[in-house]
Each structure stands twice: as C-alpha cells, then as structure tokens.
Write an enzyme that holds these catalytic residues in place. Structure first.
Site, PDB file in Angstrom:
ATOM      1  N   SER A   1      -8.191  23.461 -21.749  1.00  0.00           N
ATOM      2  CA  SER A   1      -9.266  23.544 -23.002  1.00  0.00           C
ATOM      3  C   SER A   1      -9.891  22.317 -23.550  1.00  0.00           C
ATOM      4  O   SER A   1     -10.890  22.494 -24.160  1.00  0.00           O
ATOM      5  CB  SER A   1      -8.712  24.333 -24.335  1.00  0.00           C
TER       6      SER A   1
ATOM      7  N   GLU B   1       4.888 -39.419   2.810  1.00  0.00           N
ATOM      8  CA  GLU B   1       4.904 -38.359   4.177  1.00  0.00           C
ATOM      9  C   GLU B   1       4.689 -39.042   5.359  1.00  0.00           C
ATOM     10  O   GLU B   1       5.062 -38.573   6.362  1.00  0.00           O
ATOM     11  CB  GLU B   1       4.058 -37.020   3.858  1.00  0.00           C
TER      12      GLU B   1
END
Length: 627
Positions: free
Chosen positions: A378, A103
């Site tokens: 319940s 690079e």
C-alpha cells in the site's frame, strides 16, 4: 720390467695437456655462459618492463569524502593495504636523503647495481656462512617489489638485477626514487611514506615531518613488522638511533639535532572518533561514480580518486546505531535473519544523506537499499492511485469513493478482514489503507495516465505491470527503498523532481575534476497535488496506519504490507513491510523482510514496525544534524 724414463715425462706432459684442454674448455663454457647471462640480463629486464608498463602506475587507495569534506572511507587495495601517493616535490629533502643514506648511499652514482655493495654483501655473507645481507640497491628493491617475488634464488637475483638496469634506462633517478618511496611497504598495511606518516604520526603534509619522525620512517623498510613504532616501540627506538647515527655520519644532521631526535618519545596519534562504516553508501556511490564517468568500479577503488559525496556523517552514524538495536526489528525466522534497509534523501536538493543496505552490511554484500526487488504494497498507493487522481483534476481529498467489493474480470481485490463501509472519502481511504476504493479509483483515472504519473516520480513500470493489481503495490519486478524515497520526495518538495544522488564531485589522482553534479530541478506535478497529498499523508500518521511514525515534528507518510499467502501459514504472515515518509527536512524509506521468504521465514510483524523504525531513526538523525 722398467719403462724408459722419458715415457714418464711424456705421460706427465700429456696429463698437463689434457688438464689445459679441459681448463680451456671450461673457460670457453664459462665465457659462453657469461655471454648468455649478459644477454639474458639485457633482454629479460627490457622485456619485462616494456610488457608490463602498467605496473609503474601504482595502485592507490581512493577516498570517499563526506559532505563536510572529511574522509569517510579509504578504500583498501587488494590484500587490504592502503597507499596514498605523493610527488617527490611534496617530500622534504631530508626524508629523501635519509632513505638514500640508509638503503643505498651510492644511489645517484650507479646504474641500478651497486657493485661495491654487492661485493661487501658477498664478503660478509661468506664470512658468516649465511645470507644476512642482500646488497640490493634501491632500484633493485623497487624491481623486486614491482615485478618479482621474494624467493632467494640465483635466478630471481639475476632477474632483479636485469629489471633494475632496465628501469634505470627508462626512468630518471628522481622518478625511481618517487616510485620507491610510494611503493615501499611500511608496516601496518601502509604502503609508501605518505600513508605511513599519516598512520604513525597523524601527519598528512610530509613537509611538516620532524627529524625524529623521518628517522623512524627511514628505519622501517629493513623490517616493517619489526621496526614500525606501533608494533614494537623498543626496537623502533633502537632502529631510530641507528638511522640517526647514519644521518649524522652523512652530514645530514648535527650532533645536537641527533640527540634531540633520539630523545623524543613516540606517542601514537589520538584515536579519531569512530567513523560510520558507510559500507552500503560507499558501494552505492562507487556504482554511481562508475555510471557517470564510465570508469569501472575496480579502477575507481584503486586509482587514487577522490569521490566527494553527499553523505551526512551524523545522519549515517545515527542510522547505523539504530540498526544495531535488535529490539527495533521483527523476530528472525527459523533459519534466516530478518533484514532491513533504509534510505534518507534531502528532498531540497536530491542528495542521499544516509543509507543502510542491510542490518550488518559488509563489503560485497547485497545492497537492499538500491535493489529493485521488493513489492511495496500500500506504500505504492500515493504514487499510482491517489497522486494521479489528484493531478487529473477530477478528484479531491474529499471526493467520495465506493468501498465495496468489486470484480474486475478475474481480479477481485479485498479489504483487510473483508471489512467494508460502503463509501469513503479519498482521504479516509488512504488513512485506512482500504484496497477496494484504491483499485476502483485507479480504473477511473486510467492505467496509462497513472503509469505516466509514476514515471514522473522516477518509477518506470514494465508492460507486465499494465493491470489493476499495481494499485495495491503488486509489481512484476519490484522496487527499491531508494526509488520509493525518490518518489515521495516529489510530494515533499512541492511537486519538484530532483534526481537522488550520492556523488557531488570526482577528482583523479592529479587533481583533475572528472565529474561534478549539476543540480537540476524540474516541476513534474502541480504544487496543489503535492500539497493535498502531504495533507492526506499527515493524516495517515496522525490517525491511520502510520501512527507509530509520529515524531515531535510534522510527519507525512504511508505504510505498506505484502501478504505471504502461502498454504499452511498464518493469515497474518507477511513478505514485506514498509514505511515511506518525510518531515520538512528529509524523506526516507524503510523496508523490512527476508532475503528469501518461505514457510519458515516470514514477517510476523506488521508495517507498524517499519513506521516505528522510521521515527526512531529520523528523530535521532535530525537531532544529530542540529548539533
């Protein structure tokens, strides 16, 4: 008419003079523009880097880890990418040199701008009459990726150069290289060499990378979607050979190493076993992590944190598979899907081992497992009626309770189908889920005492709940499956409260421990109360409303149903159906219902469906965890 000869000479001199003046003016203008450009270059980069210093801290995917230490989820970054950062010291020297060779081979010699590279790119682009080379240094690439877009304009190139020079002044070469190798896009949603190495080779320790793998990685930035080995193996191989040639030319490898590396065949890492998605669990653990650390969930997602949780992958996987079975759920409504949520808690230590916040949860969806919005029916009786009555010492499971219709002012609770027996033992009343004895008993025990008992189990009621209807689970705000499981876990553990939690430990990207759960257990009810309640709740499963929760091991639990009670609907239509229960190992709560219940969308099934899902999931879960 003929002009004098010297007039022509004077005219030419005047033309030359005018040309020189214009040339001088152009030179002055060019010099001024150059000075402005130089000033802009110096100031813009410094301003951009100084103002946006936070950009230099790269977002990193945080990791959610399971109870066995393995990864459950890597949290995607905005844009659905992943990054795992690595220090330069964690990278092999050959990897760094390979990227430099490919690079920017003069990286360690320039100040951010490679003038020879720029000149070479200018000559080549001019010769080809197109922009085929950029001539950008590694620092320029980093500047562009961090601060700018990819537009090919002169202003963007000028800004890129300016920022690159500023970065070189602020950071060392090693710092720039580390940022670059962690920031660079490597295809397939992977940012940085560490994420790429794990994705393409299954290698998490960068020092274990081989030469051929390093060459593949160094070749990817040129075209991440073209040269990554998964998407295009042939082009990746060609690129690898080119990179190996560069590495040879730079003296990084020998001829024999180049040939061996060029001949290696790429094989993608084996597909890991399908991991549970654990979307609901992840969302809950992030919320908990934010609460205990004070760090926002957004930062927790992108800060590179390791969040170690209590999730049991086998249990979570079994839970998710059970939720995929359509036949396990009540029918959908006319225009809405029947939903469900389930939480499993290890009552021996308070750890939440599995969670589903919906039948097909996705990130950002409603997490019904932790939302305090449902009437427990319940299933609330053991928490607000029978538990307090036993703890008071005034009643036992054999105490006889009246089972007759009573009016408490304007409140007139009724048994299902208006069926009454005159009297029932406490155990029988719970087993049959009779309403009249429950309301009577709550009045005898006292609302204040009952609410205090519920708070010891982790359920805080509001002032609006100071009425007898809470005996039947009629709450002002509602409750979550998590809180119901938390409450029942006290009965399961013999009367000891342990805070339900998902998070064990949180570590930042530097390995510093930010939080660690400290186990704490406190006795909140007597062992006698817990034991008597367990015996009663086992009877509910063996002979009562929870019979569909039966398994090949002891099960204690309670069903819960809230009626729809809308004009024009079936009397058997329900809003919410529940089962909350426990085995010797774990406690779990199941809820089923619609996100919005109306005349077209309601439960046509009873609480037995929730009990059946409990049994199906828990049998599979416990079988998975014993392997």
């Amino acid at each position: 008419m003929r002009f004098p000869r010297n007039h022509g000479i004077q005219g030419r001199r005047a033309d030359v003079l005018r040309f020189l003046c214009r040339l001088f003016d152009a030179g002055v203008l060019a010099a001024m523009l150059g000075l402005i450009a130089l000033f802009y270059m110096r100031e813009y980069g410094e301003f951009a880097v100084h103002r946006h210093q936070d950009i230099l801290i790269l977002p990193e995917s945080s990791v959610i880890a399971a109870s066995d230490g393995t990864t459950v989820r890597k949290i995607p970054l905005p844009g659905s990418g992943y990054r795992q950062a690595a220090k330069l010291q964690e990278m092999p020297e050959l990897l760094i040199k390979a990227f430099v060779a490919v690079e920017d081979r003069r990286f360690y010699d320039h100040n951010g701008l490679d003038y020879k590279g720029i000149l070479r790119a200018f000559v080549n682009n001019s010769a080809r009459m197109r922009l085929s080379e950029g001539g950008s240094s590694i620092t320029q690439q980093l500047a562009r990726n961090l601060y700018l877009n990819r537009d090919r304009t002169m202003l963007r190139k000028l800004n890129e150069a300016s920022i690159a020079v500023a970065l070189e002044k602020r950071l060392s070469k090693n710092e720039i290289m580390e940022l670059y190798l962690n920031q660079i896009y490597m295809g397939r949603g992977q940012y940085g060499v560490k994420s790429a190495a794990e994705r393409y080779f299954g290698v998490s320790d960068l020092k274990r990378l081989e030469i051929w793998q390093i060459a593949i990685l160094a070749g990817i930035p040129k075209g991440p979607s073209v040269y990554n080995p998964v998407d295009n193996a042939e082009k990746s191989l060609d690129r690898r050979r080119l990179v190996l040639g560069i590495m040879l030319r730079e003296g990084l490898i020998t001829v024999s190493e180049m040939r061996e590396a060029a001949g290696r065949k790429y094989e993608p890492p084996g597909e890991a076993e399908a991991e549970p998605s654990a979307v609901s669990y992840m969302e809950a653990s992030l919320r908990e992590a934010s609460r205990v650390t004070g760090i926002s969930t957004e930062k927790l997602r992108t800060g590179g944190y390791l969040i170690e949780t209590a999730i049991n992958k086998g249990a979570q996987s079994a839970l998710e598979k059970a939720f995929l079975r359509k036949e396990a759920f009540p029918p959908d409504g006319k225009n809405r899907k029947a939903e469900a949520a389930m939480v499993i808690v290890n009552h021996h230590n308070g750890e939440i081992v599995a969670m589903m916040g919906g039948r097909n949860p996705r990130e950002g969806d409603l997490n019904r497992a932790i939302l305090d919005a449902r009437q427990p029916g319940s299933a609330f009786k053991p928490i607000i009626v029978y538990g307090p009555a036993l703890e008071s010492g005034r009643f036992t499971p054999d105490s006889v309770l009246p089972d007759r219709p009573y009016a408490y002012g304007s409140y007139r609770p009724e048994n299902i189908n208006n069926a009454y027996t005159g009297q029932l033992t406490m155990s029988a009343a719970l087993q049959k889920s009779a309403n009249a004895p429950a309301v009577w008993l709550l009045r005898q025990t006292g609302l204040a005492y009952a609410r205090q008992f519920a708070s010891k189990l982790g359920i805080e009621l509001t002032g609006e709940d100071n009425n007898l209807s809470i005996a039947l689970g009629g709450l002002h705000k509602g409750v979550s499956p998590l809180k119901m499981a938390q409450a029942y876990s006290v009965f399961a553990s013999g009367g000891t409260y342990r805070e339900a939690h998902t998070v064990r430990r949180i570590t930042d990207r530097h390995g510093t421990v930010l939080y660690e759960h400290v186990p704490a257990a406190s006795r909140v009810i007597s062992a006698r109360t817990a034991g008597e309640m367990t015996t009663m709740l086992r009877t509910v499963v063996q002979e009562g409303t929870g019979i569909r929760a039966q398994m090949n091991r002891p099960v204690a639990g309670k069903t819960g149903t809230t009626e729809l009670d809308l004009p024009g609907t079936d009397r058997k239509a329900n809003r919410d159906i529940w089962f909350v229960g426990y085995t010797p190992e774990w406690t779990a709560a199941v809820w089923m219902g619609f996100d919005r219940t109306d005349r077209d969308n309601y439960m046509t099934a009873g609480s037995g469906a929730a009990a059946a899902l409990f049994a199906r999931v828990m049998e599979s879960v416990l079988q998975q965890t014993r392997r």
